[in-house]
Motif scaffolding. Structure first.
Motif, PDB file in Angstrom:
ATOM      1  N   ARG A 446       0.825  -1.281  -0.206  1.00 25.55           N
ATOM      2  CA  ARG A 446       0.151  -0.230   0.298  1.00 25.55           C
ATOM      3  C   ARG A 446       1.099   1.312  -0.149  1.00 25.55           C
ATOM      4  NH1 ARG A 446      -2.573   3.281   3.812  1.00 25.55           N
ATOM      5  NH2 ARG A 446      -1.776   1.767   5.344  1.00 25.55           N
ATOM      6  N   ARG A 447       2.106   1.625   0.689  1.00 27.59           N
ATOM      7  CA  ARG A 447       2.680   2.560   0.891  1.00 27.59           C
ATOM      8  C   ARG A 447       4.165   1.839  -0.273  1.00 27.59           C
ATOM      9  NH1 ARG A 447       3.518   3.959   7.107  1.00 27.59           N
ATOM     10  NH2 ARG A 447       3.679   5.967   6.027  1.00 27.59           N
ATOM     11  N   LEU A 448       3.744   1.588  -1.096  1.00 31.31           N
ATOM     12  CA  LEU A 448       5.443   0.553  -2.029  1.00 31.31           C
ATOM     13  C   LEU A 448       4.768   0.467  -3.564  1.00 31.31           C
ATOM     14  CD1 LEU A 448       7.432  -2.016  -0.185  1.00 31.31           C
ATOM     15  CD2 LEU A 448       7.641   0.169  -0.446  1.00 31.31           C
ATOM     16  N   SER A 449       3.750   1.167  -3.654  1.00 29.47           N
ATOM     17  CA  SER A 449       3.463   0.742  -5.481  1.00 29.47           C
ATOM     18  C   SER A 449       4.033   2.231  -5.803  1.00 29.47           C
ATOM     19  CB  SER A 449       2.067   1.675  -5.062  1.00 29.47           C
ATOM     20  OG  SER A 449       1.488   2.217  -4.504  1.00 29.47           O
ATOM     21  N   VAL A 450       4.260   3.388  -5.557  1.00 33.96           N
ATOM     22  CA  VAL A 450       4.883   4.782  -6.017  1.00 33.96           C
ATOM     23  C   VAL A 450       6.465   4.250  -6.279  1.00 33.96           C
ATOM     24  CG1 VAL A 450       5.642   6.751  -6.771  1.00 33.96           C
ATOM     25  CG2 VAL A 450       3.208   6.273  -5.549  1.00 33.96           C
ATOM     26  N   ALA A 451       7.189   3.410  -5.555  1.00 36.89           N
ATOM     27  CA  ALA A 451       8.325   2.774  -5.298  1.00 36.89           C
ATOM     28  C   ALA A 451       8.403   2.122  -6.651  1.00 36.89           C
ATOM     29  CB  ALA A 451       8.774   2.261  -4.519  1.00 36.89           C
ATOM     30  N   TYR A 452       7.877   0.901  -6.154  1.00 38.40           N
ATOM     31  CA  TYR A 452       7.552  -0.358  -7.380  1.00 38.40           C
ATOM     32  C   TYR A 452       7.416   0.028  -8.894  1.00 38.40           C
ATOM     33  CZ  TYR A 452       5.941  -4.127  -9.945  1.00 38.40           C
ATOM     34  OH  TYR A 452       5.720  -5.280 -10.726  1.00 38.40           O
ATOM     35  N   GLY A 453       6.413   1.086  -9.161  1.00 39.90           N
ATOM     36  CA  GLY A 453       5.855   1.310 -10.644  1.00 39.90           C
ATOM     37  C   GLY A 453       7.123   1.771 -10.972  1.00 39.90           C
ATOM     38  N   LEU A 454       8.210   3.059 -10.847  1.00 41.91           N
ATOM     39  CA  LEU A 454       9.172   3.189 -10.182  1.00 41.91           C
ATOM     40  C   LEU A 454      10.355   2.493 -10.975  1.00 41.91           C
ATOM     41  CD1 LEU A 454       8.792   6.865  -8.211  1.00 41.91           C
ATOM     42  CD2 LEU A 454       8.761   6.343 -10.844  1.00 41.91           C
ATOM     43  N   SER A 455       9.977   1.216 -11.199  1.00 41.09           N
ATOM     44  CA  SER A 455      11.556   0.519 -10.647  1.00 41.09           C
ATOM     45  C   SER A 455      11.315   0.081 -11.844  1.00 41.09           C
ATOM     46  CB  SER A 455      11.199  -0.684  -9.460  1.00 41.09           C
ATOM     47  OG  SER A 455      10.320  -1.466  -9.409  1.00 41.09           O
ATOM     48  N   PHE A 456      11.440  -0.022 -12.444  1.00 39.32           N
ATOM     49  CA  PHE A 456      10.667  -0.784 -14.013  1.00 39.32           C
ATOM     50  C   PHE A 456      12.153   0.369 -15.316  1.00 39.32           C
ATOM     51  CE2 PHE A 456       7.126  -2.204 -13.075  1.00 39.32           C
ATOM     52  CZ  PHE A 456       7.364  -4.029 -13.005  1.00 39.32           C
ATOM     53  N   GLU A 457      12.834  -0.145 -15.823  1.00 38.33           N
ATOM     54  CA  GLU A 457      13.093   0.919 -16.909  1.00 38.33           C
ATOM     55  C   GLU A 457      12.242   1.834 -17.252  1.00 38.33           C
ATOM     56  OE1 GLU A 457      14.900   2.001 -20.213  1.00 38.33           O
ATOM     57  OE2 GLU A 457      14.029   0.310 -20.926  1.00 38.33           O
ATOM     58  N   ARG A 458      12.955   2.831 -18.013  1.00 40.41           N
ATOM     59  CA  ARG A 458      12.321   4.536 -17.999  1.00 40.41           C
ATOM     60  C   ARG A 458      10.870   4.098 -18.950  1.00 40.41           C
ATOM     61  NH1 ARG A 458      16.035   9.095 -18.686  1.00 40.41           N
ATOM     62  NH2 ARG A 458      16.345   9.733 -21.195  1.00 40.41           N
ATOM     63  N   SER A 459      11.833   3.105 -20.338  1.00 37.10           N
ATOM     64  CA  SER A 459      11.268   3.222 -21.427  1.00 37.10           C
ATOM     65  C   SER A 459      10.372   2.358 -21.711  1.00 37.10           C
ATOM     66  CB  SER A 459      12.242   2.765 -22.960  1.00 37.10           C
ATOM     67  OG  SER A 459      13.335   1.394 -22.898  1.00 37.10           O
ATOM     68  N   GLU A 460      10.116   1.376 -20.294  1.00 40.32           N
ATOM     69  CA  GLU A 460       9.021   0.402 -20.167  1.00 40.32           C
ATOM     70  C   GLU A 460       7.739   0.415 -19.182  1.00 40.32           C
ATOM     71  OE1 GLU A 460       9.483  -2.715 -21.491  1.00 40.32           O
ATOM     72  OE2 GLU A 460      11.071  -2.049 -22.704  1.00 40.32           O
ATOM     73  N   LEU A 461       8.048   1.582 -19.053  1.00 44.91           N
ATOM     74  CA  LEU A 461       6.871   2.279 -18.190  1.00 44.91           C
ATOM     75  C   LEU A 461       5.735   3.152 -19.265  1.00 44.91           C
ATOM     76  CD1 LEU A 461       9.055   4.830 -15.719  1.00 44.91           C
ATOM     77  CD2 LEU A 461       8.173   2.880 -15.146  1.00 44.91           C
ATOM     78  N   ALA A 462       4.734   2.649 -18.473  1.00 40.20           N
ATOM     79  CA  ALA A 462       3.272   3.289 -19.449  1.00 40.20           C
ATOM     80  C   ALA A 462       3.583   4.141 -20.038  1.00 40.20           C
ATOM     81  CB  ALA A 462       1.670   2.728 -18.944  1.00 40.20           C
ATOM     82  N   THR A 463       3.733   4.485 -21.800  1.00 37.46           N
ATOM     83  CA  THR A 463       3.256   6.392 -22.173  1.00 37.46           C
ATOM     84  C   THR A 463       1.991   6.935 -21.320  1.00 37.46           C
ATOM     85  OG1 THR A 463       1.718   5.869 -23.803  1.00 37.46           O
ATOM     86  CG2 THR A 463       4.324   5.276 -23.975  1.00 37.46           C
ATOM     87  N   PHE A 464       2.237   8.085 -21.766  1.00 43.10           N
ATOM     88  CA  PHE A 464       1.303   8.793 -20.532  1.00 43.10           C
ATOM     89  C   PHE A 464       0.949  10.574 -21.680  1.00 43.10           C
ATOM     90  CE2 PHE A 464       5.399  10.346 -18.935  1.00 43.10           C
ATOM     91  CZ  PHE A 464       5.271  11.259 -18.922  1.00 43.10           C
ATOM     92  N   THR A 465      -0.434  10.778 -21.615  1.00 44.52           N
ATOM     93  CA  THR A 465      -0.564  11.556 -22.069  1.00 44.52           C
ATOM     94  C   THR A 465      -1.040  12.712 -20.366  1.00 44.52           C
ATOM     95  OG1 THR A 465      -1.566  11.043 -24.599  1.00 44.52           O
ATOM     96  CG2 THR A 465      -1.424  13.121 -23.927  1.00 44.52           C
ATOM     97  N   TYR A 466      -0.642  14.302 -20.494  1.00 44.91           N
ATOM     98  CA  TYR A 466      -1.320  15.400 -19.923  1.00 44.91           C
ATOM     99  C   TYR A 466      -2.249  15.549 -20.182  1.00 44.91           C
ATOM    100  CZ  TYR A 466       3.704  15.229 -17.185  1.00 44.91           C
ATOM    101  OH  TYR A 466       4.830  15.234 -16.686  1.00 44.91           O
ATOM    102  N   PRO A 467      -3.219  16.131 -18.729  1.00 43.44           N
ATOM    103  CA  PRO A 467      -4.103  16.455 -19.150  1.00 43.44           C
ATOM    104  C   PRO A 467      -3.792  18.159 -20.376  1.00 43.44           C
ATOM    105  CG  PRO A 467      -3.941  16.567 -17.147  1.00 43.44           C
ATOM    106  CD  PRO A 467      -2.604  16.210 -17.137  1.00 43.44           C
ATOM    107  N   VAL A 468      -2.714  19.038 -20.156  1.00 41.63           N
ATOM    108  CA  VAL A 468      -2.395  19.836 -20.676  1.00 41.63           C
ATOM    109  C   VAL A 468      -2.796  19.724 -22.142  1.00 41.63           C
ATOM    110  CG1 VAL A 468      -0.211  19.669 -20.905  1.00 41.63           C
ATOM    111  CG2 VAL A 468      -1.695  22.349 -20.440  1.00 41.63           C
ATOM    112  N   GLU A 469      -2.487  18.823 -22.534  1.00 41.46           N
ATOM    113  CA  GLU A 469      -2.051  17.887 -24.393  1.00 41.46           C
ATOM    114  C   GLU A 469      -3.356  17.935 -24.405  1.00 41.46           C
ATOM    115  OE1 GLU A 469       1.209  15.812 -24.650  1.00 41.46           O
ATOM    116  OE2 GLU A 469       1.234  15.302 -22.811  1.00 41.46           O
ATOM    117  N   LEU A 470      -4.804  17.466 -24.112  1.00 40.91           N
ATOM    118  CA  LEU A 470      -5.683  17.188 -24.554  1.00 40.91           C
ATOM    119  C   LEU A 470      -6.913  18.113 -25.043  1.00 40.91           C
ATOM    120  CD1 LEU A 470      -6.840  14.223 -24.829  1.00 40.91           C
ATOM    121  CD2 LEU A 470      -7.484  14.296 -22.471  1.00 40.91           C
TER     122      LEU A 470
END
Length: 494
Positions: A446-470
């Protein structure tokens, strides 16, 4: 010359499915899709070690009260939780206190992570950085820094808070890199052994160029000074400034390759979107930390094994769990560190004293209105407005609890934003199978989910679109259901 890009590609062929081009965080969003650059690494003489180069990815969750870290061996795709030395027997040994101390102009790190408030303490460093970037000089979160500095000049205050952040992060990064070397005794014996770091910021902050820029400056400086400030030695504030001015411009490109900023909500749901229980759809994520409640509404899509998150709106609400004790203490007009620590202990033991209940009630009402605003702003970006009726909710953060946080977030679903009262599904985070956890440690997630998600090599992270781009759809683009008008019955049908 060995080409790191070629090595990274070989790793991907062994370990990963093919990914599409990525959106990456830059100083000035909106972003353009581009491939991730990787460092060119010089190679000396051929090592006698018959192994692939090590590649360790650090995921660092910079928290308002506590920071957390998960590291990953990219070769084996196995991750582990970083535990600061000396705290292994504590209930939550992975927590790194984000509090600093200042005495006689010298910085140090707290030695007792069990307490949040201390004499001469500097608190909520992450929140203070945001206020500096936004030039909100009168925000109360800056008071401890202003008092410690004894100086009203905003430029000196900004530099002081930046230096404090560099000191805290560099000291933590140095210890983490030291443990990586302990885990892999031959690390560094090959010239192309490599370690990189991902850091998270809230979506609402990440899309603001001024906030993103300051976070990058602090991150780059801390990464360069990690060995020098390893373990948080007691150091004069002006010494941190001197060390920062010594950083060579030549170091910046390699540091930019090693360090990456990624949206906190995306990191938080990284384990979820990779799991079998995830499905495309629209989600509200509400993350309760010590200083803020970070909310975002996003649409999750999966196409050809590639995950993408489109953010409709992000909101940072100053209603984190520490505000419960702060408001309770304020009722007695005593907000010194001893009073705050006493009220925090009462809060965490389930205290129901009137000042605590009044604080919870006030936060409940403010968070309910803030959540309604988050949902309303997100709805504005939808072409099909009824899509919001299918929303699901994910909660996260170390401060999350039933009341006031969950209750406040769920209330707007019976309000005027929806055509009917809805009861959205509340989803939990699955425990990942690639993270080293012993029996009874699954509750840490519950407290480690952010750190876990960040532990992937950056090109393997899910792509995203910011609200300002929409873009917000124009009135003629909004889909409206057609009313079906029954034809009048003929004489034969009567």
């Amino acid at each position: 010359m060995s080409n790191w890009k070629g090595f990274l590609q070989r790793l991907k062929e062994k370990l990963f499915v093919k990914k599409s081009e990525k959106y990456i965080a830059t100083d000035s969003p909106p972003q353009q899709a581009k491939t991730v650059s990787v460092p060119q690494v010089k190679v000396g003489r051929k090592s006698s070690l018959e192994r692939e180069p090590y590649f360790v990815q650090i995921g660092f969750d910079f928290g308002t009260a506590y920071s957390k870290c998960v590291c990953r061996d990219i070769i084996t795709n196995k991750a582990w939780v970083y535990l600061p030395a000396g705290f292994e027997r504590m209930e939550h040994p992975f927590l790194i206190s984000s509090v600093l101390l200042i005495r006689n102009g010298k910085l140090s790190h707290v030695e007792n992570p069990g307490a949040d408030y201390h004499a001469n303490g500097l608190y909520h460093l992450k929140h203070a950085l945001e206020k500096v970037a936004l030039r909100q000089w009168h925000d109360p979160v800056l008071d401890p820094y202003r008092n410690a500095l004894g100086e009203s000049d905003v430029n000196q205050l900004a530099a002081f808070i930046r230096n404090c952040a560099v000191y805290f992060l560099a000291g933590a990064f140095g210890e983490i890199r030291g443990q990586v070397r302990q885990r892999f005794p031959s690390f560094g014996m090959r010239a192309d052994d490599y370690v990189a770091l991902n850091l998270a910021v809230p979506v609402a902050d990440a899309e603001r160029p001024e906030v993103n820029r300051l976070y990058n400056q602090v991150l780059f400086g801390a990464w360069v000074l990690a060995d020098e400030l390893n373990g948080h030695p007691v150091v004069d504030v002006v010494e941190v400034e001197r060390l920062l001015t010594k950083i060579s411009e030549k170091e910046v490109p390699s540091v930019k390759d090693a360090c990456f900023i990624y949206p906190e909500a995306s990191a938080n749901v990284q384990g979820f979107v990779r799991s079998r229980v995830s499905s495309p759809g629209i989600y509200l994520f509400s993350d309760t930390g010590a200083g803020t409640v970070d909310q975002s509404v996003f649409i999750f899509l999966r196409d050809d094994n590639c995950e993408h998150l489109t953010y409709l709106h992000g909101n940072v609400l100053p209603l984190g769990s520490s505000f419960i004790e702060r408001r309770a203490a304020s009722a007695f007009r005593r907000t010194d560190w001893e009073a705050l620590e006493a009220w925090k202990q009462r809060k965490e033991s389930g205290g129901v004293e009137p000042p605590l209940m009044e604080a919870r009630n006030a936060i409940h009402e403010e968070l309910m209105r803030g959540t309604e605003q988050t949902l309303a702003r997100a709805k504005q970006k939808l072409i099909v407005k009824s899509q919001l009726d299918q929303i699901r909710v994910i909660f996260g953060g170390g401060g999350h609890c039933e009341y006031p946080y969950k209750a406040a977030v769920m209330r707007p679903f019976s309000g005027g934003l929806f055509r009917r009262v809805i009861s959205p599904d509340v989803l939990g985070m699955p425990v990942p199978i690639d993270l080293e956890l012993e029996a009874g440690q699954a509750r840490w997630m519950r407290r480690l989910s952010v750190a876990y998600g960040l532990s992937f090599e950056r090109s393997e992270l899910a792509t995203f679109t910011y609200p300002v781009e929409l873009e917000t759809p124009r009135p003629e683009e909004i889909w409206r259901p057609r009313r079906i008008i029954q034809d009048a019955p003929t004489k034969d049908e009567c």
